[in-house]
Design a protein around this motif. Structure first.
Motif, short mmCIF file in Angstrom:
data_model
loop_
_atom_site.label_atom_id
_atom_site.label_comp_id
_atom_site.label_asym_id
_atom_site.label_seq_id
_atom_site.Cartn_x
_atom_site.Cartn_y
_atom_site.Cartn_z
N ASN A 27 0.82 -1.22 0.00
CA ASN A 27 0.00 0.00 0.00
C ASN A 27 0.85 1.27 0.00
OD1 ASN A 27 -2.42 -1.52 0.08
ND2 ASN A 27 -2.23 -1.73 2.31
N LEU A 28 1.88 1.26 -0.82
CA LEU A 28 2.75 2.44 -0.94
C LEU A 28 2.18 3.42 -1.97
CD1 LEU A 28 6.21 0.64 -1.14
CD2 LEU A 28 5.48 2.11 0.75
N THR A 29 2.28 4.69 -1.66
CA THR A 29 1.94 5.71 -2.66
C THR A 29 3.18 5.95 -3.52
OG1 THR A 29 2.68 7.52 -1.24
CG2 THR A 29 0.37 6.80 -1.02
N ALA A 30 2.99 6.69 -4.62
CA ALA A 30 4.13 6.99 -5.50
C ALA A 30 5.19 7.78 -4.73
CB ALA A 30 3.65 7.77 -6.72
N ARG A 31 4.74 8.68 -3.86
CA ARG A 31 5.67 9.49 -3.07
C ARG A 31 6.48 8.60 -2.11
NH1 ARG A 31 5.49 11.48 1.99
NH2 ARG A 31 6.81 13.32 2.46
N GLN A 32 5.81 7.68 -1.42
CA GLN A 32 6.51 6.79 -0.50
C GLN A 32 7.49 5.88 -1.24
OE1 GLN A 32 2.93 5.13 1.34
NE2 GLN A 32 3.56 5.97 3.32
N LEU A 33 7.11 5.43 -2.43
CA LEU A 33 8.01 4.59 -3.21
C LEU A 33 9.27 5.37 -3.59
CD1 LEU A 33 8.59 1.94 -4.68
CD2 LEU A 33 7.32 2.84 -6.65
N ASN A 34 9.11 6.64 -3.92
CA ASN A 34 10.26 7.48 -4.27
C ASN A 34 11.16 7.68 -3.05
OD1 ASN A 34 11.69 9.37 -6.13
ND2 ASN A 34 11.03 10.90 -4.61
N LEU A 35 10.56 7.93 -1.87
CA LEU A 35 11.35 8.07 -0.64
C LEU A 35 12.11 6.78 -0.33
CD1 LEU A 35 8.81 9.96 1.67
CD2 LEU A 35 10.91 10.90 0.67
N LEU A 36 11.45 5.66 -0.53
CA LEU A 36 12.07 4.37 -0.26
C LEU A 36 13.26 4.14 -1.19
CD1 LEU A 36 11.78 1.68 1.34
CD2 LEU A 36 10.36 0.86 -0.54
N THR A 37 13.09 4.49 -2.45
CA THR A 37 14.15 4.28 -3.44
C THR A 37 15.39 5.10 -3.12
OG1 THR A 37 12.46 3.89 -5.13
CG2 THR A 37 14.70 4.38 -5.89
N ASN A 38 15.21 6.28 -2.54
CA ASN A 38 16.33 7.18 -2.25
C ASN A 38 16.82 7.09 -0.81
OD1 ASN A 38 16.64 8.85 -4.85
ND2 ASN A 38 14.44 9.00 -4.43
N HIS A 39 16.28 6.15 -0.04
CA HIS A 39 16.68 6.02 1.36
C HIS A 39 18.11 5.49 1.45
CE1 HIS A 39 16.63 5.03 5.63
NE2 HIS A 39 15.46 5.66 5.73
N ASP A 94 19.62 3.70 3.69
CA ASP A 94 19.79 2.35 4.21
C ASP A 94 19.25 1.26 3.28
OD1 ASP A 94 21.09 3.07 6.55
OD2 ASP A 94 19.21 3.41 7.63
N VAL A 95 18.68 1.66 2.16
CA VAL A 95 18.06 0.69 1.25
C VAL A 95 19.00 0.45 0.06
CG1 VAL A 95 16.11 0.22 -0.28
CG2 VAL A 95 15.72 1.35 1.92
N GLU A 96 19.34 -0.84 -0.17
CA GLU A 96 20.26 -1.16 -1.26
C GLU A 96 19.56 -1.66 -2.52
OE1 GLU A 96 21.62 -5.76 -0.41
OE2 GLU A 96 22.82 -4.15 0.48
N ALA A 97 18.32 -2.15 -2.37
CA ALA A 97 17.59 -2.66 -3.54
C ALA A 97 16.09 -2.53 -3.32
CB ALA A 97 17.96 -4.10 -3.83
N VAL A 98 15.37 -2.12 -4.39
CA VAL A 98 13.92 -2.00 -4.35
C VAL A 98 13.34 -2.57 -5.64
CG1 VAL A 98 11.93 -0.44 -4.21
CG2 VAL A 98 14.03 0.10 -2.94
N GLU A 99 12.39 -3.47 -5.50
CA GLU A 99 11.65 -4.00 -6.64
C GLU A 99 10.18 -3.66 -6.42
OE1 GLU A 99 11.94 -8.14 -8.82
OE2 GLU A 99 10.53 -8.26 -7.15
N ALA A 100 9.62 -2.80 -7.26
CA ALA A 100 8.25 -2.35 -7.12
C ALA A 100 7.31 -3.22 -7.94
CB ALA A 100 8.11 -0.89 -7.54
N SER A 101 6.13 -3.42 -7.43
CA SER A 101 5.12 -4.20 -8.16
C SER A 101 3.74 -3.65 -7.82
CB SER A 101 5.21 -5.68 -7.81
OG SER A 101 4.98 -5.88 -6.43
N GLU A 102 2.80 -3.88 -8.73
CA GLU A 102 1.42 -3.51 -8.47
C GLU A 102 0.49 -4.44 -9.24
OE1 GLU A 102 0.33 0.37 -10.17
OE2 GLU A 102 2.33 0.42 -11.09
#
Length: 818
Positions: free
Chosen positions: A63-75, A77-85
């Motif tokens: 239940n991530l919004t586009a804004r939260q996904l962007n924050l997650l991608t640029n965090h 402490d995060v080394e990898a992100v795979e988004a799906s919907e």
């Protein structure tokens, strides 16, 4: 030093019987510890391979919004992100299908299925990529460039039909290994982001993300979870939308405090058990040598030399037993575990075993087993060493196990019989008797405890979570809150009475069907702040009868289940006690509900009177109240069909034909549910039974050692009794009575403490969800088997040892020391 070494070796050769059983007992204990350690090392290594070849994400955020996904991608402490919907559901016969979009937005996350094997990912709105099974199920050959027509429903909008061109193929799980109906399997394919943008603007899209955070190689389990939770908090994610990949984190990181504490506790239990077994062997065996030690002291041996002599004996026995125990303890799981894993992999849709086999050797495990055994042997010798060093040479020569500094007069008997002779020997060796019973009792307590848990891991109980009764279930595949297609909602579907009398009679007339039961439910809404009814959402309300009360009370958590009081007070029972407060409810709360009876709404005012764990509905009402609200509406939502075992296959075939004619029907069968249950249960159950067998063998060897030592050290006494008239038959009976005391004492401990501990472990497993136990099953077969093994084994030991004694003449036995 050389003299002590030679003497220790000579004593080992001279006391052959004691040495053999001591070595066997140490070897079996070493085998148990090594087998457990090797199995754990192998399972951990195999699990590391499996989880790393299945999915390597640390957590999934929903239940991530586009804004939260962007924050997650640029965090940071995060080394990898795979988004799906999930974009849309597919309408095709009775297929459970969906269209989705998955893309790597930072780094890479690995999955065993869904990896591109041919072609490319979709870019244009009319392109599609998926596993071969998806296209085959849709009636299209899985080849690049082929086209197919798909009817799909984006979100809660209307159905749309589009032509798609296959642009790529991806890897897939081998679902053919599962014995389940095709409509139980979800099929999915990937589409392009260009297609999604045609239907939804960016602000209306909802994403999921599989993530990896930094620190896997240097943070432990707890620290990794804390870092992931911190990332979720930084982007404003709801805690309920965070799912940890717990299995991967537990396997690939150092254990956290809770896991480490549990592992240490298990290791201590095993070490304590092994220590008591070895201590019992040495206590019973070495204590008989005090006289000989006294002779050595009389000849000039010092206390230090006597200690060194006994320590060398223990060391030599350990050096004989340790290599054999280590080799067997490694080879048994090395050969057996891959066979078990290979057999289980035939039913798994995930990673196969590594090509080079399971890596099972662990140097720390091997060194740890050696250390534990040697320390245990050393500790078990402390008491005999202390005893030998404190007795003077004269007292040691006169020493018997009943000797004491305190002078006591022994009461005599006017007459003697076999029972009194047996009790006299046991009473004369009270410490040996108690130590043997306690040690054997502990092993049998452990046996019964594990057997109770293993026996409660029932495949049928697991299967009954989905299919609560009968051999088959036909359920309605209806929605609750579909606003675009309200005709798919349960209240509208029930107006057409899909489970009418004609269908019921048709099913009942199938040869082999013995009974058909029904489950009833209605939809209800409420003007409430609860999440269950938020935004006009409706929930399912079921019913129960007076006869159901005893069964419901087993899972009652709060409140009372007085049927008459529930009727009088319009009492509701809430079916998910663990989330009662989370959902915004409380005990004795009044609820104003509106029941949807077709196109009518029936008001109802009720009170939450009880809560527990009772199934898939949110609430349940007494049957009389439910029927008043339902009126003439057919509220059946499921049929539970009972069949004769020999007609199971024929009945299933006809039910499949019936359900295949109606898109709303979904068939569940007991054979499929049992096959699914086997996957998760057998991987735990069979290794536990292997441990039970090892424990039983060690316990039995302890009994053999005690009886052999007791009989052989009394050869002179038994020979004298036979010289004055004790017959061979009476000798066997006397020895049997002595052995029966050990057996009965052991069984008493197993049937009391063992059963209690087993039930407590079962309760822990049920309350925590550990080991898949739900209903307690008493280990009757295992208990009877243990009792028979002990009794028959004790009789066999007595018989064979008495035969061995008779190989020597009475004169030889009367002159023997050992």
């Amino acid at each position: 030093m050389n003299s002590l070494t030679s003497l220790a070796k000579s004593r080992i050769k001279f006391n052959k019987s004691r040495t053999v059983f001591t070595v066997i007992s140490i070897m079996l204990t070493t085998l148990l510890l090594m087998s457990l350690g090797t199995s754990v090392a192998g399972l951990i290594n195999n699990q590391k391979y499996a989880v790393s070849h299945t999915a390597n994400h640390h957590a999934r955020m929903k239940n991530l919004t586009a804004r939260q996904l962007n924050l997650l991608t640029n965090h940071v402490d995060v080394e990898a992100v795979e988004a799906s919907e999930i974009f849309a559901r597919i309408q095709y016969e009775k297929m459970t299908g969906f269209l989705s979009l998955t893309k790597a937005v930072k780094g890479s996350v690995f999955h065993s299925a869904g990896n591109l094997t041919e072609g490319r990912l979709p870019e244009a709105p009319n392109e599609i990529c998926g596993p071969p099974a998806f296209f085959e199920r849709m009636g299209t050959s899985p080849e690049i460039g082929n086209t197919l027509s798909i009817t799909f429903r984006p979100g809660e909008t209307e159905y749309v039909t589009r032509e798609f061109t296959i642009c790529g193929l991806v890897s897939q799980a081998d679902v053919s290994k599962l014995n389940v109906s095709d409509d139980r399997i979800a099929y999915g394919a990937s589409i392009s982001e260009a297609l999604i943008r045609e239907f939804f603007p960016e602000e209306e899209r909802s994403f999921s993300a599989a993530i990896r955070v930094n620190g896997e190689n240097n943070l432990n389990y707890d620290a990794m979870k804390a870092r992931i939770a911190s990332v979720a908090e930084d982007i404003g994610l709801n805690k309920d939308d965070l799912d940890f990949n717990t299995e991967y984190l537990m396997v690939m990181t150092d254990p956290g405090q809770d896991i480490l504490a549990g592992s240490v506790l298990i290791a201590l239990i095993i070490a304590l058990f092994a220590g008591l077994v070895i201590y019992s062997i040495y206590y019973v065996s070495v204590i008989t040598d005090v006289q000989e030690i006294g002779k050595l002291k009389a000849l000039g041996a010092s206390k230090k030399q006597i200690r060194r002599l006994l320590q060398l004996e223990g060391l030599f026995a350990s050096l004989i037993a340790l290599p054999v125990g280590l080799v067997l303890g490694y080879l048994i799981p090395k050969l057996g575990l891959p066979m078990l894993m290979s057999a289980m992999s035939k039913y798994s849709v995930y990673a196969e075993l590594p090509e080079g086999g399971i890596s099972m050797f662990s140097l720390p495990v091997t060194l740890g087993v050696i250390l534990v055994v040697l320390v245990t042997v050393f500790l078990s010798l402390l008491k005999p060493l202390s005893m030998a060093s404190k007795i003077s040479p004269v007292e040691a020569i006169r020493y018997q196990e009943t000797s004491s500094d305190k002078r006591k007069e022994r009461e005599g008997c006017n007459t003697l019989n076999l029972t009194r002779l047996s009790w006299a020997n046991l009473a004369r060796n009270k410490k040996r008797t108690v130590v043997t019973i306690v040690t054997m009792g502990l092993s049998c307590v452990l046996f019964i405890s594990l057997a109770a848990v293993a026996n409660s891991m029932s495949i049928d109980d697991f299967a009954r979570r989905t299919l609560p009764e009968g051999d088959f279930m036909i359920s309605l595949d209806a929605s609750y809150n579909d606003k675009t297609y309200p005709e798919n909602n349960l209240d509208r579907v029930q107006m057409h009475s899909p489970f009418d009398d004609a269908l019921l009679n048709k099913i009942k007339s199938i040869p082999g069907v013995t009974a058909v039961d029904t489950e009833n439910a209605m939809l209800a809404g409420a003007d409430s702040d609860s999440e269950v009814f938020a935004g006009g959402t409706r929930a399912g309300i079921g019913c129960f009868t007076r006869e159901d009360i005893p069964k419901l009370k087993k899972d009652l958590k709060r409140g009372d289940l007085d049927y008459d009081a529930l009727l009088a007070n319009h009492g509701l029972i809430y079916c998910y006690d663990t989330i009662l407060e989370k959902e915004g409810f409380s005990m004795n709360q009044r609820l104003s509900l509106s029941f949807f009876r077709g196109d009518k709404q029936i008001p109802f005012n009720g009170e939450i009177a009880a809560s527990g764990s009772w199934g898939k509905m949110s609430f349940m009402l007494p049957k009389e109240l439910f029927d008043q609200l339902a009126g003439d509406l057919n509220t059946t939502i499921a049929l539970y069909i009972h069949a004769e075992p020999e007609q199971f296959g024929a009945v299933k075939a006809q039910l499949q034909e019936i359900t295949g004619q109606n898109q709303l029907f979904k068939l569940y069968s007991m054979d499929e549910e049992r096959d699914i249950a086997k996957l998760s249960i057998n991987m735990i159950k069979y290794p536990m039974y292997a441990i039970l067998i090892l424990i039983g063998i060690i316990s039995f060897m302890n009994l053999i050692n005690t009886m052999v030592t007791s009989i052989i050290t009394r050869k002179r006494e038994l020979a004298m009794l036979q010289a004055i008239g004790l017959s061979d038959k009476q000798l066997v009976k006397m020895l049997s009575k002595e052995g029966m005391v050990f057996t009965m004492g052991t069984l008493l401990a197993a049937l009391t403490v063992g059963n209690l501990l087993g039930y407590l472990v079962f309760l822990y497993g049920r309350n925590t969800g550990f080991m898949e136990v739900q209903i307690y099953h008493y280990p009757l077969i295992e208990t009877i088997g243990l009792g028979l093994a002990l009794i028959l084994g004790q009789m066999a030991i007595t018989f064979f040892i008495s035969k061995r004694i008779h190989k020597e003449s009475l004169v030889t036995r009367m002159r023997s020391g050992e």
